[in-house]
Structure formats: structure tokens, C-alpha cells
Design a protein around this motif. Structure first.
Motif, mmCIF file in Angstrom:
data_model
loop_
_atom_site.group_PDB
_atom_site.id
_atom_site.type_symbol
_atom_site.label_atom_id
_atom_site.label_comp_id
_atom_site.label_asym_id
_atom_site.label_seq_id
_atom_site.Cartn_x
_atom_site.Cartn_y
_atom_site.Cartn_z
ATOM 1 N N GLY A 164 26.070 44.094 40.825
ATOM 2 C CA GLY A 164 25.866 43.533 42.265
ATOM 3 C C GLY A 164 26.266 41.926 41.796
ATOM 4 N N MET A 165 25.631 40.970 40.652
ATOM 5 C CA MET A 165 26.099 39.604 40.439
ATOM 6 C C MET A 165 27.529 39.061 40.926
ATOM 7 S SD MET A 165 23.681 39.280 37.781
ATOM 8 C CE MET A 165 22.111 39.292 38.189
ATOM 9 N N LEU A 166 28.960 41.392 40.087
ATOM 10 C CA LEU A 166 29.408 40.505 40.518
ATOM 11 C C LEU A 166 30.124 41.285 41.699
ATOM 12 C CD1 LEU A 166 32.696 40.307 38.626
ATOM 13 C CD2 LEU A 166 32.212 43.138 38.562
ATOM 14 N N ILE A 167 30.087 42.024 42.376
ATOM 15 C CA ILE A 167 30.129 42.330 43.594
ATOM 16 C C ILE A 167 29.912 40.461 44.435
ATOM 17 C CG2 ILE A 167 29.592 43.233 46.082
ATOM 18 C CD1 ILE A 167 29.426 46.188 43.434
ATOM 19 N N ALA A 168 28.768 40.220 44.753
ATOM 20 C CA ALA A 168 28.455 38.909 44.749
ATOM 21 C C ALA A 168 29.404 37.987 44.971
ATOM 22 C CB ALA A 168 26.363 38.483 44.886
ATOM 23 N N ARG A 169 29.654 37.900 43.278
ATOM 24 C CA ARG A 169 31.136 36.695 43.401
ATOM 25 C C ARG A 169 32.260 37.079 44.284
ATOM 26 N NH1 ARG A 169 26.859 36.510 39.476
ATOM 27 N NH2 ARG A 169 26.702 34.101 38.876
ATOM 28 N N GLY A 170 32.740 38.343 44.314
ATOM 29 C CA GLY A 170 34.288 38.758 44.511
ATOM 30 C C GLY A 170 34.181 39.374 45.525
ATOM 31 N N GLY A 171 32.840 39.699 46.261
ATOM 32 C CA GLY A 171 33.109 40.362 47.638
ATOM 33 C C GLY A 171 33.356 41.285 47.889
ATOM 34 N N SER A 172 33.845 41.863 46.676
ATOM 35 C CA SER A 172 34.563 43.384 46.415
ATOM 36 C C SER A 172 33.767 44.843 45.613
ATOM 37 C CB SER A 172 35.661 43.575 46.181
ATOM 38 O OG SER A 172 36.238 44.602 46.898
ATOM 39 N N ARG A 173 33.451 45.818 45.626
ATOM 40 C CA ARG A 173 33.062 46.752 45.530
ATOM 41 C C ARG A 173 34.453 47.086 44.764
ATOM 42 N NH1 ARG A 173 29.138 49.467 50.169
ATOM 43 N NH2 ARG A 173 30.338 51.451 49.386
ATOM 44 N N GLN A 174 35.485 47.737 44.529
ATOM 45 C CA GLN A 174 36.430 48.556 44.233
ATOM 46 C C GLN A 174 36.607 47.899 42.703
ATOM 47 O OE1 GLN A 174 37.806 50.479 46.186
ATOM 48 N NE2 GLN A 174 35.688 50.140 47.282
ATOM 49 N N ILE A 175 37.005 48.546 42.287
ATOM 50 C CA ILE A 175 36.968 48.188 40.364
ATOM 51 C C ILE A 175 38.502 47.342 40.040
ATOM 52 C CG2 ILE A 175 37.878 49.056 37.998
ATOM 53 C CD1 ILE A 175 35.278 51.630 38.760
ATOM 54 N N GLY A 176 39.579 48.194 41.011
ATOM 55 C CA GLY A 176 41.155 47.221 41.121
ATOM 56 C C GLY A 176 40.899 46.252 42.126
ATOM 57 N N ASP A 177 40.090 46.004 42.722
ATOM 58 C CA ASP A 177 39.838 44.375 42.962
ATOM 59 C C ASP A 177 39.993 43.057 41.705
ATOM 60 O OD1 ASP A 177 41.081 45.087 45.143
ATOM 61 O OD2 ASP A 177 39.223 44.921 46.242
ATOM 62 N N TYR A 178 38.729 43.584 40.818
ATOM 63 C CA TYR A 178 38.650 42.606 39.479
ATOM 64 C C TYR A 178 39.192 43.264 38.455
ATOM 65 C CZ TYR A 178 34.120 42.427 42.366
ATOM 66 O OH TYR A 178 33.674 42.135 43.253
ATOM 67 N N GLY A 179 39.921 41.875 37.432
ATOM 68 C CA GLY A 179 40.578 41.970 36.265
ATOM 69 C C GLY A 179 39.969 40.502 35.552
ATOM 70 N N GLY A 180 40.456 40.752 34.283
ATOM 71 C CA GLY A 180 39.993 39.523 33.490
ATOM 72 C C GLY A 180 38.976 38.405 34.111
ATOM 73 N N VAL A 181 37.934 39.532 34.400
ATOM 74 C CA VAL A 181 36.787 38.579 34.768
ATOM 75 C C VAL A 181 35.742 37.668 33.577
ATOM 76 C CG1 VAL A 181 34.233 38.670 35.442
ATOM 77 C CG2 VAL A 181 35.863 39.540 36.668
ATOM 78 N N ALA A 182 35.959 38.420 32.534
ATOM 79 C CA ALA A 182 35.122 37.792 30.987
ATOM 80 C C ALA A 182 35.710 36.595 30.739
ATOM 81 C CB ALA A 182 35.696 39.213 29.387
ATOM 82 N N ALA A 183 36.673 36.067 30.905
ATOM 83 C CA ALA A 183 37.835 35.086 30.464
ATOM 84 C C ALA A 183 36.908 33.959 31.639
ATOM 85 C CB ALA A 183 39.378 35.165 30.833
ATOM 86 N N HIS A 184 36.700 34.423 32.808
ATOM 87 C CA HIS A 184 35.665 32.943 33.730
ATOM 88 C C HIS A 184 34.397 33.143 33.529
ATOM 89 C CE1 HIS A 184 39.854 31.970 35.935
ATOM 90 N NE2 HIS A 184 40.145 33.948 35.107
#
Length: 547
Positions: free
Chosen positions: A369-389
Motif C-alpha cells: 500500500g505504501m508503494l502504491i501510494a507513492r507510484g499511483g499504480s498497482r501494476q508490478i510492471g510500473d515499478y523498478g529500481g525502487v530500492a535506490a530511492h
């Protein structure tokens, strides 16, 4: 201390708190949050005090209180807990304050749920009712685990559908109405089937005792004809199998968990679904021992199919919330396997799994939920490299994922190991097949983590071209998170760093207790086993199991 009505207070306090929060005037959303958090913390304190007052070497049911409710039908408002119910009350006490804390800053809609359509007044009203429904749900969940009168259990079983229906239908995602209705209809049908079995139990008790009763202790002393047992067992089993849920009665859960606000999803998967597996232990096995043994092979097949089938479906999901929902269905298969293996070790592991799953999956849903709140998407493919930020977010995600795949050293490993090692001597084929679910769990969890947290930045994390970014001072797109804790997604020109914020202090305070519990219970499960094992032994003795 044991004379204090802990269980009654744990039902009354959040119920009264829900009414007070809902009655607050518009514009007092901060007060609504503060009151809701305070009430939930009171319930947590009561749960801890109840655990302190509970004597693990004493009577099976303790902290009991009973008042006549409907005298003509032998119905009482009777509450009490054994070790199985007590650890579930502790789980409720821990999760609800954390859910409130997770929803504190952004409220419903922050994780892709229903955004406000009519300005501040609507937001204020929704915030008040959002937290009021959470508190009412807490009261109903406590009631369903604490009831020792079968009719009272049924009342709470049905009543807890109402707040969850509104949490999903009013504050969920784009398909919230469909998901809420599907959840309600599945659960209602199961409840009506169980009602027929409850009435049947009353008739049997009336014929054997001379007067009808719904008291659990009296009902488990009945000598019910094996044929009648089978019919009554099926009435309870269908309701509990839907609630658990077992394959093929599971299809409502992925929709409900995906569309529910994250706080609602945590309680739905972390606690509400456990009512099904709790019902197997509390009612199906002790009240219908012959029928339980007769139907055990069927249930074991459903459990193993659920472990493998749901794990395979989880691997194919692109929606993070649906993936977590399918992992839960797979885990519920392990719990059912442990219960119907009819060994003390397996059943004890199953109960421990009920608690550990609520902790691990609760953390996983919160982090998602915290990840979705930041990215605005529930799709796995819309994310990448989050650990760096967001390294703290990535770390919490990793711990939640490792607990969900039952890595040694985490809480889930102990319970999963106990289920398998307790099942193998009696049901080796089922245990071997279920072990395949462990391998699949490692795949779907690690693949989700790898794709979102590592690799090249992409989608909502990656920089975009100048003509794609939102001009300075422009409003964010509808449904995007704004304000404190919001993130700049798809707004930075090429060559600039995208700000994907890490966990705030509030969010750290929310996830930290669950991380601690995952690690502590991973190395010291005896903290809960001391409560669970005597209750499991008593339950299996009703069944006639000796191992």
C-alpha cells in the motif's frame, strides 16, 4: 484480575468508539483519527492484560462471562477464550492500531482507493466513517472469536460483514462496488447455510436434553447420529470454507482484497479469513467428530489443491494486491492441511500459522500500500529500481516477503514446518505435495521483489521526457497522492533524479512492530505455543485423536 470482563470490554470499547467517531461533526477528522487510535490502543492493552490473566495450565475456557439473552430459546451472551481464541485476539489488538496508523496521513484513497469527488467536506465525512467502520469491525471480530454460545457466534459472524462491506464498497478501488457485493453475497450465502445447521443443532439438543441450547460446552456433550453429523458438519463447513477461503470457494477474495483499501485488506486477509479456519477447530471437529473424520480426505485434497493452484495463480499476477491475495489462499491451504491431519503438532502449527500469516501478510499488504501510494499504480510492471530511492521501504518489503515465503528465522517458517512435520507421519502424500507450495512461494515473492525494487528504474520511478512532465504549479492528475508524503511521479525531465520518497517516521512506526514480531516469533515461537498447545490438545481429544 480474572474477574474483570476483559472480553466484554474488548467488544464494547470499540463499538462505543465507532459510534462516537461517526457522530463527530464535519471538519473534525484529526479528532476522529486520534479517538480511533486511542480506542484501538485501549483494546490492545485489554488483550495483553487478558493474556497475562490467562492460565495456560488452567481450564480450557477462561475469562468467561455469561448473561441470558433470549431465554425462550436458550440463547446467552456468553464469552470466553481458550488459547486458540486468545492468540487471535492478540493479533486483532496489534493489527488495528497499525492499520489506523497506516491510514493516518492520506486516509482512504491514498493507495488507489476511491478519491474524494466533492472536496474537503466529503473527505472529512469519509475519514470519520472510515475510522468508525474500522472500530466497529474490530468489535465484531473480537466477538466472533470470544463467543461461546453458537447463536451468538453466528450473530457476530454475520454482523462483521457489514463494516467490511462498507470499507470495500465506499473506500475501495475502481471496481469496489463489484468486489463489495461479491464479498457480501458469498459470505451471506455461507452464513445462511450455517444458520440451517445451527437450527439443526438446537433441535438435536432439545431432543436429547429436554430443552434446546446453544451453549458450546453442552453441545459438545451430545451424542449425535453419524448421518445427522454429516449434514450438520457440511452446513458449518460450507460457511467456513467460503470464509477461509478454500478452493474452489475462493474467487471472492482476490477481488475483495485487491479493491479494498489497504487497511481493510490487512484486516480482511489477516483476521476475517481466519474465522473460517478457527471455525473448523472450534465447531466442526469437537461437535461433529465422526463427520470430521469422514470428510477429512476431501478437505485434505482441497487444501493441497489450494496450496499449489493458488501459488501458480500468484505467479501469473501483474497486480500486486491480487498477488498477495493469492498467496494468502495458498497459505490457508497449509492451515487447513494442519487442522485436518488430526495430529497435535500439525494442528498447533496451523493455529500458529493463523497468527503468523496475519503478521507477515499484514506487513506485506501495508508495504504494498505504501508503494502504491507513492507510484499511483498497482501494476508490478510500473515499478523498478525502487530500492535506490527508498531503501527503508525496500527493506521492509524484503522482510515481509521473506516471512511470506517462510524463510528460516522468520515467524512463518516455524508454523509451516510444524504443519508439514506433523502431517507427514499420518498423511505423507499430502505433506509431500504441499511442500511444492514452498518452492512456488519463493518464486512469486522473489520475482515480485526483484521486479519492483531492483533493476533499472522504469515506469513511475524512471525519469520521463520534458513534454511528458507536469508543468510547474500544475495540479496533479486525479487520483494521484498529494500533500505530505506525496511523490513526484512522472514529473521529472530527462537527466534529473526522480523523487520517490522513503518511509516517513509515521510509516516506520507502523511497520516496525510487525518486523519485530516476525523476527522475535521466528526465534521464540514458544511465546505463543504455550497458549496454543493445551487448547489444541483439548480440541483433538473431543475428536478422539490421541497423537
Amino acid at each position: 484480575m480474572t474477574d474483570f470482563p476483559f472480553l466484554v470490554a474488548m467488544i464494547a470499547v470499540p463499538a462505543i468508539g465507532a459510534a462516537v467517531v461517526a457522530a463527530l461533526p464535519r471538519g473534525r477528522e484529526l479528532l476522529a483519527k486520534q479517538l480511533a487510535l486511542a480506542v484501538s490502543l485501549v483494546v490492545l492493552v485489554l488483550a495483553v492484560l487478558a493474556a497475562v490473566a490467562f492460565d495456560t495450565g488452567g481450564d480450557r475456557f477462561q475469562l468467561t462471562h455469561s448473561w441470558t439473552w433470549i431465554a425462550d430459546f436458550g440463547v446467552s451472551f456468553a464469552v470466553g477464550v481458550d488459547g486458540i481464541a486468545l492468540v487471535m485476539l492478540l493479533l486483532i489488538g496489534v493489527l488495528v492500531p497499525l492499520v489506523i496508523g497506516a491510514s493516518w496521513e492520506d486516509g482512504p484513497g491514498a493507495d488507489g482507493g476511491a478519491p474524494d469527488a466533492d472536496g474537503g467536506a466529503a473527505r472529512s465525512r469519509s475519514m470519520r466513517f472510515f475510522f468508525a467502520w474500522l472500530l466497529l469491525l474490530e468489535a465484531m471480530m473480537v466477538g466472533v472469536f470470544a463467543a461461546t454460545d453458537v447463536f451468538l457466534f453466528y450473530v457476530f459472524f454475520e454482523a462483521m460483514l457489514v463494516p467490511m462491506y462498507f470499507l470495500i464498497g465506499s473506500f475501495g478501488g475502481p471496481r469496489r462496488q463489484y468486489a463489495a457485493v461479491k464479498f457480501f453475497l458469498y459470505s451471506l450465502v455461507g452464513g445462511l447455510v450455517m444458520l440451517a445447521a445451527v437450527i439443526g443443532l438446537y433441535v438435536v439438543s432439545n431432543s436429547q436434553l429436554g430443552e434446546g441450547t446453544f451453549a458450546f460446552d453442552a453441545l459438545r456433550q451430545l451424542d449425535i447420529d453419524p448421518g445427522v453429523q454429516k449434514l450438520l458438519f457440511l452446513g458449518f463447513f460450507v460457511a467456513f470454507a467460503i470464509k477461509a477461503p478454500l478452493v474452489p470457494l475462493h474467487t471472492w477474495l482476490p477481488d475483495s482484497a485487491a479493491e479494498a483499501p489497504v487497511g481493510g485488506a490487512v484486516l480482511l486477509v489477516g483476521v476475517l479469513d481466519k474465522v473460517g479456519t478457527f471455525g473448523f477447530l472450534r465447531y466442526c471437529l469437537p461437535l461433529f467428530p465422526d463427520a470430521s473424520r469422514y470428510f477429512a480426505p476431501m478437505v485434505l485434497v482441497l487444501a493441497v489443491v489450494g496450496v499449489l493452484y493458488a501459488a501458480l495463480l500468484a505467479m501469473g499476477q501483474s497486480d500486486m494486491k491480487r498477488l498477495v491475495a493469492y498467496t494468502s489462499i495458498s497459505h490457508f491451504g497449509f492451515i487447513a492441511l494442519g487442522i485436518f491431519a488430526f495430529t497435535t503438532e500439525a494442528a498447533t502449527g496451523a493455529v500458529l500459522y493463523m497468527v503468523n500469516h496475519g503478521i507477515a501478510t499484514g506487513l506485506l499488504f501495508l508495504v504494498v500500500g505504501m508503494l502504491i501510494a507513492r507510484g499511483g499504480s498497482r501494476q508490478i510492471g510500473d515499478y523498478g529500481g525502487v530500492a535506490a530511492h527508498a531503501p527503508k521501504l525496500a527493506g521492509a518489503f524484503l522482510i515481509a516477503g521473506l516471512a511470506s515465503l517462510a524463510l528460516p528465522g522468520t515467524n512463518s517458517f516455524v508454523s509451516e514446518f510444524m504443519v508439514l512435520i506433523g502431517t507427514f507421519p499420518e498423511r505423507p502424500v499430502y505433506a509431500i505435495l504441499a511442500t511444492g507450495g514452498i518452492i512456488l512461494a519463493a518464486l512469486y515473492i522473489l520475482l515480485m521483489y526483484q521486479r519492483t525494487m531492483h533493476g533499472p528504474a522504469r515506469g513511475v520511478v524512471a525519469p520521463v521526457a520534458d513534454d511528458e512532465h507536469t508543468p510547474s504549479g500544475a495540479a496533479a492528475p486525479a487520483g494521484e497522492p498529494t500533500g505530505a508524503g506525496a511523490t513526484a511521479v512522472l514529473t521529472a525531465p530527462v537527466g534529473t533524479a526522480v523523487r520517490f520518497s522513503d518511509l516517513s517516521r509515521r510509516e516506520i512506526a507502523v511497520v516496525a512492530p510487525l518486523v519485530v514480531l516476525i523476527l522475535v516469533l521466528g526465534v521464540q515461537p514458544q511465546l505463543l505455543l504455550d497458549f496454543i498447545e493445551p487448547a489444541v490438545i483439548a480440541t483433538l481429544s473431543d475428536l478422539g485423536a490421541t497423537r
